[in-house]
Enzyme design. Structure first.
Site, short mmCIF file in Angstrom:
data_model
loop_
_atom_site.label_atom_id
_atom_site.label_comp_id
_atom_site.label_asym_id
_atom_site.label_seq_id
_atom_site.Cartn_x
_atom_site.Cartn_y
_atom_site.Cartn_z
N LYS A 1 0.86 -1.19 0.00
CA LYS A 1 0.00 0.00 0.00
C LYS A 1 0.89 1.23 0.00
O LYS A 1 2.03 1.19 0.46
CB LYS A 1 -0.90 0.02 1.25
P1 NAD Z 1 -12.82 7.67 -3.03
O1 NAD Z 1 -11.86 8.72 -2.67
O2 NAD Z 1 -13.20 7.49 -4.44
O3 NAD Z 1 -14.17 7.88 -2.19
C1 NAD Z 1 -14.18 7.98 -0.80
C2 NAD Z 1 -15.57 8.43 -0.38
O4 NAD Z 1 -15.64 8.46 1.04
C3 NAD Z 1 -15.91 9.84 -0.87
O5 NAD Z 1 -17.27 9.90 -1.20
C4 NAD Z 1 -15.65 10.69 0.36
O6 NAD Z 1 -16.39 11.90 0.37
C5 NAD Z 1 -16.11 9.73 1.44
N1 NAD Z 1 -15.58 10.08 2.76
C6 NAD Z 1 -14.33 10.48 3.09
N2 NAD Z 1 -14.27 10.75 4.40
C7 NAD Z 1 -15.50 10.51 4.89
C8 NAD Z 1 -16.08 10.60 6.17
N3 NAD Z 1 -15.37 11.00 7.22
N4 NAD Z 1 -17.39 10.26 6.30
C9 NAD Z 1 -18.13 9.86 5.24
N5 NAD Z 1 -17.64 9.74 4.02
C10 NAD Z 1 -16.35 10.07 3.85
O7 NAD Z 1 -12.24 6.32 -2.41
P2 NAD Z 1 -12.61 4.83 -2.82
O8 NAD Z 1 -11.63 4.37 -3.81
O9 NAD Z 1 -14.07 4.74 -3.09
O10 NAD Z 1 -12.25 4.07 -1.46
C11 NAD Z 1 -13.18 3.94 -0.39
C12 NAD Z 1 -12.75 2.79 0.49
O11 NAD Z 1 -12.71 1.59 -0.29
C13 NAD Z 1 -11.37 2.91 1.12
O12 NAD Z 1 -11.36 2.28 2.37
C14 NAD Z 1 -10.49 2.14 0.15
O13 NAD Z 1 -9.30 1.67 0.75
C15 NAD Z 1 -11.44 1.00 -0.18
N6 NAD Z 1 -11.12 0.30 -1.42
C16 NAD Z 1 -11.04 0.95 -2.60
C17 NAD Z 1 -10.77 0.23 -3.76
C18 NAD Z 1 -10.73 0.87 -5.12
O14 NAD Z 1 -10.65 0.14 -6.11
N7 NAD Z 1 -10.83 2.17 -5.25
C19 NAD Z 1 -10.55 -1.15 -3.69
C20 NAD Z 1 -10.67 -1.79 -2.46
C21 NAD Z 1 -10.96 -1.05 -1.33
#
Ligand code: NAD
Length: 445
Positions: free
Chosen positions: A135
């Site tokens: 990561k």
């Molecule tokens: P992103 O940046 O696209 O979206 C994150 C979302 O969470 C946004 O809508 C943001 O406004 C919201 N957010 C941030 N802080 C917040 C809070 N305090 N309260 C409520 N909402 C909040 O990120 P993502 O890629 O969608 O990732 C989200 C989660 O999924 C993370 O934990 C990431 O590690 C995990 N994840 C992502 C992927 C991927 O392919 N992008 C894969 C596996 C896991």
């Protein structure tokens, strides 16, 4: 009799020590720091105890293999220089090159990146893609930066990582606040350094430069395949069911949209700017436009405001957590009323919440299974880049569905066989696989 060259991964009750005359080391006393790293280590220790993991393998797997910390000076648009801190952690490489996203977030620090790297190791092993776990992160607030500033930061980070990453070594992908464009800048930077295009150095790239069909929605799609599967197992018809989604980014928006396509009524969504609830269901397309234009879903017409805490306790069938870690704890777990808690985010549930959720009959789809769609399609992207041959969206989704549901089936069967919660089942399967690979490769030199 000579010992098998394939070392056992379980602790031996008695027998020869590894070094004659020296006592076999005891398992280290679990010390769990706060936050995501504490949660990751506590989960690992539970799994290691459950499978009676050999203490030496436990000691190896408890620590990251390699860690880097970079200072990242970036020229801002107004001429100032801002110095950010970046991290890359490779947790384990026994099953293949390192794989894991890069997040840009004010709270990113070494411990958080260590936890996320460890979870990547287990996730890749659980869904059986040939990668180790890694990561990366940069402590910054990209929401306060211009696109050009984010580009300069991304390119500087890629430059610092030039010796670390590569299609055979370590392959980053998008995570919180990074996206296909950021991957494109990083891939371009690496390619400029080497003098030729290296599409396989990053996954989650735009289609135009070697990205894969279906990667944009892959994590949300995987979440929805897992929710469908869990709903079938508990006898919950999804058509007409209700859902709430925390986080409306890459994962949350896709999960909400794809759930709605199955007839699920998504009644609440929160993001960093606030949240919205509408008893009759939300207009997700309008919310998406609003989030793009204003940075948040908050205040959408025809909705009422809702907080993260309220969303977690809503009387809905499915809650999808798709924002950050540490959202469900021992303090609020008792308020979860959903039948299915789908962990789209990494580490959204703390270890003290798990027994409460289990006792209350909440079906938790653990993160290393639930959000594995992203890394599965990243694996497909990497394979397509190596072959320079691309698959259709139908092929991608069909393969994704088969891979993630095969892993889900193993998790639910193991949970039933061992009478344990699905998180422990998922971790036990994954830790066994990584431990076996580590033991088979042996200790060098
Ligand atoms: P992103 O940046 O696209 O979206 C994150 C979302 O969470 C946004 O809508 C943001 O406004 C919201 N957010 C941030 N802080 C917040 C809070 N305090 N309260 C409520 N909402 C909040 O990120 P993502 O890629 O969608 O990732 C989200 C989660 O999924 C993370 O934990 C990431 O590690 C995990 N994840 C992502 C992927 C991927 O392919 N992008 C894969 C596996 C896991």
């Amino acid at each position: 009799m000579q010992e098998s060259t394939i070392a056992p991964v379980r602790a031996r009750a008695a027998g020869p020590t590894t070094t004659p005359g020296r006592p076999r080391p005891e398992a280290p006393a679990p010390a769990h720091p706060a936050g995501a790293l504490g949660a990751a280590l506590e989960q690992f220790d539970r799994a290691a105890d459950h499978i009676s993991l050999d203490p030496e393998l436990r000691a190896i797997l408890r620590q990251a293999r390699r860690e880097w910390m970079f200072s990242l000076p970036v020229r801002m648009d107004d001429g100032r220089t801002e110095v950010y801190t970046g991290y890359r952690v490779q947790h384990n490489l026994s099953r293949g090159p390192a794989k894991g996203g890069i997040r840009f977030h004010p709270q990113a620090d070494l411990d958080e990146v260590r936890a996320l790297a460890m979870w990547m190791t287990w996730k890749c092993a659980l869904v059986d893609v040939p990668f180790g776990g890694a990561k990366g992160g940069v402590a910054c607030d990209p929401l306060q930066m211009s696109p050009r500033e984010v580009e300069r930061l991304a390119r500087r980070f890629a430059t610092e990582m030039a010796e670390v990453i590569g299609p055979e070594r370590d392959i980053p992908a998008p995570d919180v606040n990074t996206n296909a464009q950021v991957m494109a800048w990083m891939m371009d930077t690496l390619s400029m350094h080497r003098g030729y295009s290296i599409p396989g150095v990053m996954t989650g790239k735009p289609l135009e430069i070697g990205g894969s069909e279906g990667r944009g929605d892959a994590t949300g799609q995987g979440v929805v395949y897992c929710v469908e599967d869990a709903a079938r197992r508990i006898g919950l018809p999804l058509a007409g069911a209700t859902a709430a989604v925390q986080g409306f980014g890459n994962v949350g928006e896709a999960a909400a949209r794809l759930l709605a396509q199955l007839g699920v009524e998504v009644i609440a969504v929160t993001d960093i700017g606030g949240g919205v609830v509408a008893a009759g269901g939300l207009d997700l397309a309008a919310l998406r436009d609003r989030a793009r234009q204003t940075g948040s879903v908050a205040g959408a017409p025809g909705t009422f405001p809702i907080t993260n805490e309220e969303l977690i306790g809503l009387d809905v069938d499915v809650v999808v957590l798709a924002a950050l870690d540490g959202q469900v704890t021992g303090k609020n777990a008792g308020r979860v009323r959903a039948r299915i808690l789908a962990e789209g985010a990494n580490g959204p549930t703390m270890p003290d919440a798990d027994p409460i959720l289990r006792a209350n009959g909440v079906t938790v789809i653990p993160d290393i299974l639930c959000n594995a769609g992203g890394v599965i399609v990243s694996y497909f992207e990497w394979v397509q880049n190596r072959e320079a041959l691309f698959w259709t969206l139908e092929e991608i989704n069909d393969r994704l569905r088969r891979v993630i549901l095969r892993a889900a089936d193993r998790v639910w069967r193991r949970a039933a066989d061992d009478d344990i919660d699905p998180r422990l089942a998922a971790q036990a399967i994954a830790v066994e696989r990584v431990a076996r690979a580590t033991a088979i490769r042996g200790l060098y030199p």
